[in-house]
Design an enzyme around this catalytic site. Structure first.
Site, PDB file in Angstrom:
ATOM      1  N   ASP A 100       0.776  -1.229  -0.011  1.00 20.68           N
ATOM      2  CA  ASP A 100       0.120   0.072   0.095  1.00 20.68           C
ATOM      3  C   ASP A 100       0.935   1.342   0.080  1.00 20.68           C
ATOM      4  OD1 ASP A 100      -2.347   1.514   0.392  1.00 20.68           O
ATOM      5  OD2 ASP A 100      -3.185  -0.168   1.527  1.00 20.68           O
ATOM      6  N   ASP A 201      -3.147   4.541  -2.413  1.00 21.65           N
ATOM      7  CA  ASP A 201      -4.124   4.994  -1.795  1.00 21.65           C
ATOM      8  C   ASP A 201      -4.449   6.564  -1.973  1.00 21.65           C
ATOM      9  OD1 ASP A 201      -5.536   4.843   0.983  1.00 21.65           O
ATOM     10  OD2 ASP A 201      -4.354   6.539   1.276  1.00 21.65           O
ATOM     11  N   GLU A 250      -6.382   3.719  -6.002  1.00 26.76           N
ATOM     12  CA  GLU A 250      -7.528   4.132  -5.428  1.00 26.76           C
ATOM     13  C   GLU A 250      -8.078   5.241  -6.034  1.00 26.76           C
ATOM     14  OE1 GLU A 250      -9.848   4.261  -1.155  1.00 26.76           O
ATOM     15  OE2 GLU A 250      -7.957   5.232  -1.550  1.00 26.76           O
ATOM     16  N   HIS A 318     -11.368  -3.226   3.004  1.00 26.98           N
ATOM     17  CA  HIS A 318     -11.369  -2.742   4.413  1.00 26.98           C
ATOM     18  C   HIS A 318     -12.352  -1.478   4.630  1.00 26.98           C
ATOM     19  CE1 HIS A 318      -8.592  -0.259   2.278  1.00 26.98           C
ATOM     20  NE2 HIS A 318      -8.338   0.480   3.475  1.00 26.98           N
ATOM     21  N   ASP A 319     -12.636  -0.771   3.606  1.00 24.57           N
ATOM     22  CA  ASP A 319     -13.659   0.598   3.864  1.00 24.57           C
ATOM     23  C   ASP A 319     -14.722   0.384   3.703  1.00 24.57           C
ATOM     24  OD1 ASP A 319     -11.138   2.041   4.299  1.00 24.57           O
ATOM     25  OD2 ASP A 319     -11.068   2.496   2.430  1.00 24.57           O
TER      26      ASP A 319
END
Ligand code: GLC
Ligand code: CA
Length: 549
Positions: A100, A201, A250, A318-319
């Site tokens: 990440d 990210d 992302e 994870h969000d």
């Protein structure tokens, strides 16, 4: 149109949320050695690469997305030597590692920010975004994605700094060449180590608009996919181009029409995570899933990128809440709807990502008190709801439904205490359904969700057409079924999925009337019918080698 070949197009990815995957030393927090212990599980599942959420040094205000040192591992996750060991062992097993990369912001505890804050003329001042203002008047009305003003006032230097996320996550100033070069050399350092790529990210936020621009309908528009971002992203791409890696950005706020610019032949990344299909859950808290809207979102990306670029396919991360809880019906059709949702996205054109626990149909967590919740944005929302006059019961009801912690509960490996995740109380509660919903239970059951995922992965690997074939949708206006065809040189594939808990009737056009053979289903076998019915959450994958136009 044909697609060029690449390893990352043929691969299946698995997202690991390290704090909740596997705890190797009994402190209640997952770690790098825990991931290493589970590599053979991932291998058996058929995974080609893992994307690991941030494991760098961090005060952990936003669970590692607030980095204080990019070139160090957070102690609770392990050491750099353990990371190197994980990388080496993963490679031995044929599993690649995607890290990440959080470069829109750092932690306020990063030494750059500690320096930057000191004075107006500190050499690091322009690494961040500082603007004049008075304690009463912020530079403008921009709102943070986590709620409240996007500006924080610094008493000492009498300026504000910008934070698109939490105030402990100051945004980096990409207009500073010096800062950019520091980031790029850090990126090279990781790539030279031999990692296989990055998930970038919040990368659509690195360019900010003029401060005079007001937030409009979309409150985040002044710092989301702002024009001029291409210059920054092309510089980043120049760094990536020196390596044989895979990149996935992302990219909130990027539309399907803009997709080719981002991931086309000259795009910034190999693929991006779009937000269109996942954002429908927010508008759909109560009531039924809006199947037509879901299909529109997914199909728009399929069509926009067909022959031009590549999709990253995902149903949870994870969000988000758990996909079976939102897109399926865990109460009445847990197993069947988890498989239907899986089949629906897995055979679209793109690289499928599986989020840990999705492959066993993990569900949302029945949170009943704010103390059980950790996520910084959820706690903030809870307090805001109380201030607005909601009772604690009403507030927790709203928060429990939407909190990111739904997908962050510990991985359910077995039926022993703490679900085999740890020998001690985990940092976040284990979902009480772990007694029956766990890996152990599903591993040797051919009808389990886990076995279904294994089958899907194997079938995708054995059928190039399911990877590179073009996309065509049928019955776009059907409000229960998602039907699409993938066509490749000598074979065509037809996917038909009922996304509701009711029987669905359909009539497909004559052109589809060829001898189809069943490849995979989540219920009893059934021959292909051009006009027919599907049971609740019934999902079918057919293949034909009959040539047709
Ligand atoms: C991304 C991450 C999310 C994080 C945010 C800020 O959206 O997925 O978990 O909170 O960026 O870094
Ligand atoms: Ca641990």
């Amino acid at each position: 149109m044909t697609q060029t070949k690449a390893w990352w197009k043929e691969a299946v990815g698995y997202q690991i949320y390290p704090a909740s995957f596997m705890d190797s030393n009994g402190d209640g927090i997952g770690d790098l050695n825990g991931i290493r212990e589970k590599l053979s599980y991932l291998k058996q599942l058929g995974i080609d690469f893992i994307w690991i959420n941030p494991v760098y040094s961090s005060p952990f205000i936003d669970n590692g997305y607030d980095i204080s040192d990019y070139q160090n591992i957070l102690e609770k996750f392990g050491t750099m030597a353990e990371f190197d060991q994980l990388l080496a062992e993963a490679h031995l097993q044929g599993i690649k590692i995607i890290m990440d990369l959080v470069i829109n912001h750092t932690s306020d505890q990063h030494e750059w920010f500690i320096e930057s804050k000191k004075s107006l003329d500190n050499p690091y001042r322009d690494y961040y975004i500082w603007v004049d203002g008075t304690p009463e008047n912020a530079p403008n009305d921009w709102q943070s994605i986590f709620g409240g003003s996007a500006w924080a006032y610094d008493e000492q230097t009498k300026q504000y700094y910008l934070h698109v996320f939490a105030k402990e996550q100051p945004d980096l100033n990409w207009e500073s060449e010096k800062l950019k070069n520091e980031l790029f050399s850090m990126i090279r350092w990781w790539l030279d180590k031999g990692i296989d790529g990055f998930r970038l990210d919040a990368i659509s936020h690195v360019k900010k608009d003029e401060y005079s621009v007001k937030a409009t309908e979309n409150p985040f528009s002044p710092f989301q996919n702002v024009s001029g971002i291409d210059e920054h992203l092309n510089e980043l791409k120049d760094v990536f181009d020196d390596y044989d890696i895979m990149t996935v950005g992302e990219a909130s706020g990027v539309s399907a029409e803009e997709g080719p610019e981002w991931v086309g032949a000259d795009g910034y990344f190999d693929m991006i995570f779009e937000f269109d299909h996942i954002s429908i859950w927010k508008h759909e808290k109560e009531g039924k899933l809006d199947v037509i809207n879901l299909k529109r979102a997914l199909s728009a990306w399929q069509t926009a990128l067909d022959g031009k670029g590549w999709n990253a396919l995902y149903m949870e991360n994870h969000d988000t809440p758990r996909s079976v809880s939102f897109f399926g019906d865990p109460e009445h059709y847990w197993q069947k709807s988890a498989k239907a949702v899986a089949m629906m996205y897995f055979f679209l054109q793109g690289t499928p990502f599986i989020y840990q626990g999705q492959e066993i149909g993990m569900t949302n967590m029945p949170f009943t008190a704010i103390e059980q919740i950790d996520a910084v944005d959820s706690r903030r929302l809870y307090n805001q709801l109380l201030e607005e006059g909601k009772s604690p019961e009403e507030a927790i009801d709203i928060v429990a439904d939407t909190t990111r912690d739904n997908s962050r509960t510990p991985m359910q490996w077995g039926s022993e205490k703490y679900a085999g995740f740890s020998t001690n109380e985990p940092w976040l509660m284990v979902n009480p359904n772990y007694h029956t919903l766990n890996v152990e239970e599903q591993e040797n059951d051919p009808s389990s969700i886990l076995s279904f995922y294994k089958q899907m992965i194997r079938i995708r690997r054995e059928n190039q057409g399911l990877i590179y074939g073009s996309f065509k949708e049928y019955l776009a206006e059907h409000d229960q079924l998602y039907v699409y065809e993938r066509s490749f040189t000598d074979k065509n594939y037809l996917i038909i999925v009922n996304l509701t808990s009711e029987v669905a009737e359909y009539s497909l056009p004559n052109e589809v009337d060829v001898p189809w053979e069943l490849l995979l289903t989540n219920q009893e076998e059934r021959v292909f019918e051009r006009v027919g019915k599907l049971d609740p959450y019934e999902a079918k994958l057919f293949v034909t080698s009959k040539k047709r136009n």
